[in-house]
Design an enzyme around this catalytic site. Structure first.
Site, PDB file in Angstrom:
ATOM      1  N   VAL A 185       0.860  -1.193   0.027  1.00 59.15           N
ATOM      2  CA  VAL A 185       0.060  -0.009   0.099  1.00 59.15           C
ATOM      3  C   VAL A 185       1.110   1.239   0.313  1.00 59.15           C
ATOM      4  O   VAL A 185       0.330   2.460   0.220  1.00 59.15           O
ATOM      5  CB  VAL A 185      -1.047   0.165   1.241  1.00 59.15           C
ATOM      6  N   LYS A 186       2.118   0.981  -0.451  1.00 65.06           N
ATOM      7  CA  LYS A 186       3.034   2.427  -0.289  1.00 65.06           C
ATOM      8  C   LYS A 186       2.982   2.922  -1.997  1.00 65.06           C
ATOM      9  O   LYS A 186       2.348   2.364  -2.720  1.00 65.06           O
ATOM     10  CB  LYS A 186       4.176   1.766  -0.389  1.00 65.06           C
TER      11      LYS A 186
END
Length: 390
Positions: A185-186
């Protein structure tokens, strides 16, 4: 954010090159590789992009923090100052080395308060770890001055802010060491992975050795390598590094997309007099992965957050009640203090943090939204917030 929204042919190409060799490990098997060294390639690209001398890939952002601290010989009984608002990985990394996490307040930047850091320093303090939460940074100039005065390590946790800058320098490169996460989720992702960057050669050598069971990586025979320090397995795989290569190439494009979407939303919310925005330190440039804003009170922030969720706005976060990112719900860490395993002063009065975090809502900026979708979303959010405030 996150980078997986724009996976494509570049990622596939890099991964297939690894699969074609059959070598998924970053070390050894030289004869089978067909000269494919994806981890090394990504490290070189990070060095260039972050304008530093050294980069070490590891298996996660948590591993990056652990390896960075270990590379500077932070260990048993050493105190590391960290913020009340961060992900639990910050104190997990510190505790894993036998060091002591000392929590201090955040200010209106939603990151470490320099004044609170100054008050928390003791003769056991060895490092200060600002965490650049939600795409923006701490007041690094002030923190660096404090660290220089007290001869402390400045370790930047830039896991949520890759691509941002401070004084024209990439976040992560301003301190003695910087850390990134490439989890799913970066802003850029390799699925799992992380990196440590530094300009200090000794830290770089220690990080390289520590992340691979202490291997010194000298020579061509892995079994004959020396182990000059105790290490652990924090290696990244060639498959993960391959995805990271393609994603890093796209980083500037991702930041540009996020900035456009962020600006649309910020301009819309700025029409509401009751809303103010998190402070970005002078000379700082966000990576625009989140837009964080304040309501006049905790009560109103909770009402607005609920109304946004009820209205289908599903990527806004109210961190004050979050189990993983704010100290109030870190009961497993509090239990260590209550049992005497951590000093009493590692938890304190965090009313300053509460003042800001209780009134804050952070909205994720997605790469996949079109400009038109962002405008419609902004209009809907403004209407919901105005209805609550009325």
């Amino acid at each position: 954010m996150p980078g997986f929204e724009l996976f494509g042919e570049q990622e596939k190409k890099e991964v297939l090159e690894v699969l074609d060799t059959g070598v998924l490990m970053r070390y050894g098997f030289d004869g089978m590789r067909n000269n494919q060294w994806k981890a090394k390639e990504l490290e070189v690209a990070l060095i260039k992009r972050m304008n530093v001398k050294h980069a070490q890939l590891v298996s996660s952002g948590t591993a990056a923090l652990t390896v960075a601290l270990a590379s500077a010989r932070i260990g048993k009984g050493d105190e590391v100052i960290m913020p009340t608002f961060t992900f639990v990985a910050s104190f997990e990394a510190i505790l894993a080395l036998g060091a002591i996490p000392v929590l201090v307040d955040v200010d209106d930047t939603l990151t470490l308060s320099p004044a609170a850091v100054e008050k928390a320093i003791t003769n056991k303090t060895k490092a200060v770890m600002p965490v650049h939460m939600c795409g923006s940074m701490a007041d690094l100039k002030s923190l660096k001055a404090i660290c220089n005065t007290h001869k402390l390590l400045l370790l930047e946790d830039a896991c949520q802010a890759i691509g941002g800058t401070y004084e024209g320098k990439p976040l992560g490169s301003y301190g003695d060491l910087g850390c990134f996460s490439f989890d799913f989720v970066k802003t850029i992702t390799s699925g799992e992975g992380g990196a440590v960057i530094t300009n200090n050669e000794n830290y770089a050598i220690n990080a390289d050795n520590y992340s691979d069971h202490g291997h010194d990586h000298i020579g061509k025979d892995r079994g004959a390598e020396q182990h000059t320090l105790l290490g652990y397995n924090f290696r990244i795989s060639e498959l993960h590094a391959a995805v990271g290569i393609a994603q890093l190439r796209k980083l500037d494009d991702f930041i540009a997309i996020q900035q456009k979407r962020y600006t649309i939303l910020q301009n819309a919310l700025a029409t509401i007099p009751e809303i103010t925005f998190r402070r970005v330190p002078d000379t700082g440039v966000e990576n625009y992965s989140f837009l964080s804003f304040y309501l006049p009170s905790e009560e109103l922030a909770k009402k607005v957050n609920k109304a946004l969720k009820d209205g289908g706005i599903d990527v806004c976060f109210y961190w004050f009640d979050n189990n993983w990112h704010y100290y109030r719900k870190w009961n497993h860490l509090k239990a260590l203090q209550e049992s005497g395993d951590l000093p009493a002063y590692s938890f304190s009065d965090f009313s300053l943090s509460d003042t800001y975090v209780s009134r804050n809502i952070s909205c994720l900026i997605k790469l996949g939204w079109t400009e038109e979708e962002m405008k419609l979303r902004a209009e809907k959010m403004v209407a919901i917030v105005k209805e609550v405030l009325a």
